[in-house]
Write a protein that holds these residues in place. Sequence first.
Motif, PDB file in Angstrom:
ATOM      1  N   VAL A  89       0.859  -1.176   0.000  1.00  0.00           N
ATOM      2  CA  VAL A  89       0.000   0.000   0.000  1.00  0.00           C
ATOM      3  C   VAL A  89       0.902   1.235   0.000  1.00  0.00           C
ATOM      4  N   GLU A  90       0.744   2.075  -1.024  1.00  0.00           N
ATOM      5  CA  GLU A  90       1.531   3.302  -1.103  1.00  0.00           C
ATOM      6  C   GLU A  90       0.813   4.411  -0.340  1.00  0.00           C
ATOM      7  N   THR A  91       1.575   5.145   0.449  1.00  0.00           N
ATOM      8  CA  THR A  91       0.993   6.229   1.231  1.00  0.00           C
ATOM      9  C   THR A  91       2.056   7.270   1.539  1.00  0.00           C
ATOM     10  N   ALA A  92       1.590   8.452   1.865  1.00  0.00           N
ATOM     11  CA  ALA A  92       2.452   9.481   2.443  1.00  0.00           C
ATOM     12  C   ALA A  92       1.888   9.779   3.822  1.00  0.00           C
ATOM     13  N   VAL A  93       2.765  10.071   4.749  1.00  0.00           N
ATOM     14  CA  VAL A  93       2.349  10.370   6.114  1.00  0.00           C
ATOM     15  C   VAL A  93       3.098  11.614   6.570  1.00  0.00           C
ATOM     16  N   MET A  94       2.350  12.596   7.055  1.00  0.00           N
ATOM     17  CA  MET A  94       2.969  13.782   7.625  1.00  0.00           C
ATOM     18  C   MET A  94       2.787  13.737   9.137  1.00  0.00           C
ATOM     19  N   PHE A  95       3.900  13.807   9.842  1.00  0.00           N
ATOM     20  CA  PHE A  95       3.912  13.809  11.298  1.00  0.00           C
ATOM     21  C   PHE A  95       4.211  15.227  11.776  1.00  0.00           C
ATOM     22  N   VAL A  96       3.413  15.723  12.699  1.00  0.00           N
ATOM     23  CA  VAL A  96       3.659  17.019  13.328  1.00  0.00           C
ATOM     24  C   VAL A  96       4.136  16.739  14.748  1.00  0.00           C
ATOM     25  N   VAL A  97       5.344  17.179  15.045  1.00  0.00           N
ATOM     26  CA  VAL A  97       5.980  16.885  16.332  1.00  0.00           C
ATOM     27  C   VAL A  97       6.020  18.154  17.173  1.00  0.00           C
ATOM     28  N   GLU A  98       5.524  18.041  18.402  1.00  0.00           N
ATOM     29  CA  GLU A  98       5.563  19.141  19.354  1.00  0.00           C
ATOM     30  C   GLU A  98       6.100  18.629  20.680  1.00  0.00           C
ATOM     31  N   GLU A  99       7.045  19.358  21.248  1.00  0.00           N
ATOM     32  CA  GLU A  99       7.653  18.999  22.536  1.00  0.00           C
ATOM     33  C   GLU A  99       8.171  17.565  22.546  1.00  0.00           C
ATOM     34  N   GLY A 100       8.780  17.152  21.437  1.00  0.00           N
ATOM     35  CA  GLY A 100       9.440  15.858  21.356  1.00  0.00           C
ATOM     36  C   GLY A 100       8.544  14.655  21.139  1.00  0.00           C
ATOM     37  N   LEU A 101       7.241  14.891  20.856  1.00  0.00           N
ATOM     38  CA  LEU A 101       6.308  13.787  20.624  1.00  0.00           C
ATOM     39  C   LEU A 101       5.429  14.088  19.413  1.00  0.00           C
ATOM     40  N   ILE A 102       4.982  13.026  18.757  1.00  0.00           N
ATOM     41  CA  ILE A 102       4.099  13.191  17.606  1.00  0.00           C
ATOM     42  C   ILE A 102       2.721  13.598  18.112  1.00  0.00           C
ATOM     43  N   LYS A 103       2.263  14.757  17.658  1.00  0.00           N
ATOM     44  CA  LYS A 103       0.999  15.326  18.122  1.00  0.00           C
ATOM     45  C   LYS A 103      -0.121  15.114  17.103  1.00  0.00           C
ATOM     46  N   MET A 104       0.222  15.192  15.822  1.00  0.00           N
ATOM     47  CA  MET A 104      -0.768  14.989  14.763  1.00  0.00           C
ATOM     48  C   MET A 104      -0.137  14.169  13.645  1.00  0.00           C
ATOM     49  N   VAL A 105      -0.990  13.357  13.007  1.00  0.00           N
ATOM     50  CA  VAL A 105      -0.568  12.534  11.882  1.00  0.00           C
ATOM     51  C   VAL A 105      -1.581  12.738  10.766  1.00  0.00           C
ATOM     52  N   PHE A 106      -1.083  12.989   9.568  1.00  0.00           N
ATOM     53  CA  PHE A 106      -1.941  13.136   8.400  1.00  0.00           C
ATOM     54  C   PHE A 106      -1.563  12.052   7.395  1.00  0.00           C
ATOM     55  N   ALA A 107      -2.490  11.142   7.131  1.00  0.00           N
ATOM     56  CA  ALA A 107      -2.265  10.053   6.171  1.00  0.00           C
ATOM     57  C   ALA A 107      -2.805  10.488   4.823  1.00  0.00           C
ATOM     58  N   ILE A 108      -1.997  10.283   3.799  1.00  0.00           N
ATOM     59  CA  ILE A 108      -2.365  10.673   2.445  1.00  0.00           C
ATOM     60  C   ILE A 108      -2.263   9.419   1.567  1.00  0.00           C
ATOM     61  N   PRO A 109      -3.394   8.720   1.392  1.00  0.00           N
ATOM     62  CA  PRO A 109      -3.343   7.485   0.610  1.00  0.00           C
ATOM     63  C   PRO A 109      -3.132   7.774  -0.871  1.00  0.00           C
TER      64      PRO A 109
END
Length: 118
Positions: free
Chosen positions: A93-113
């Motif tokens: 499965v091909e995908t792109a994933v954008m991780f938003v990191v705040e204070e050293g932890l992943i806070k938001m994840v955006f999956a782009i199929p």
Amino acid sequence: MALMTPLECVERQFAAYNQRDLPRFLSAFADNVRSYRLPDMTLLLDGKPAYGDFYASQRFIHAGLRAELLSRMVIGNKVIDHELIHGLGPQPVETAVMFVVEEGLIKMVFAIPAGAPK
């Protein structure tokens, strides 16, 4: 202990994902992490407990599961991975994933199929 950089944080979750190490995987995420599918902004997972339940019951049960990193970009506190996910079905499965990191932890994840959402 110093906070992880965005790259270190995403590398940690990526390695743990490929090892199906749920505790280590979850350690990279904020307690209130939220995951969305783009472009429609469908909320996929809300909170670390939801992540734990989903990955324990829907992903890490697949013996052949692994993510293949095709490319990665770091832009400030955002890390964008282009991946092939193997082991969920007969074809990767091909995908792109954008991780938003705040204070050293992943806070938001955006999956782009790559294909239509399933």
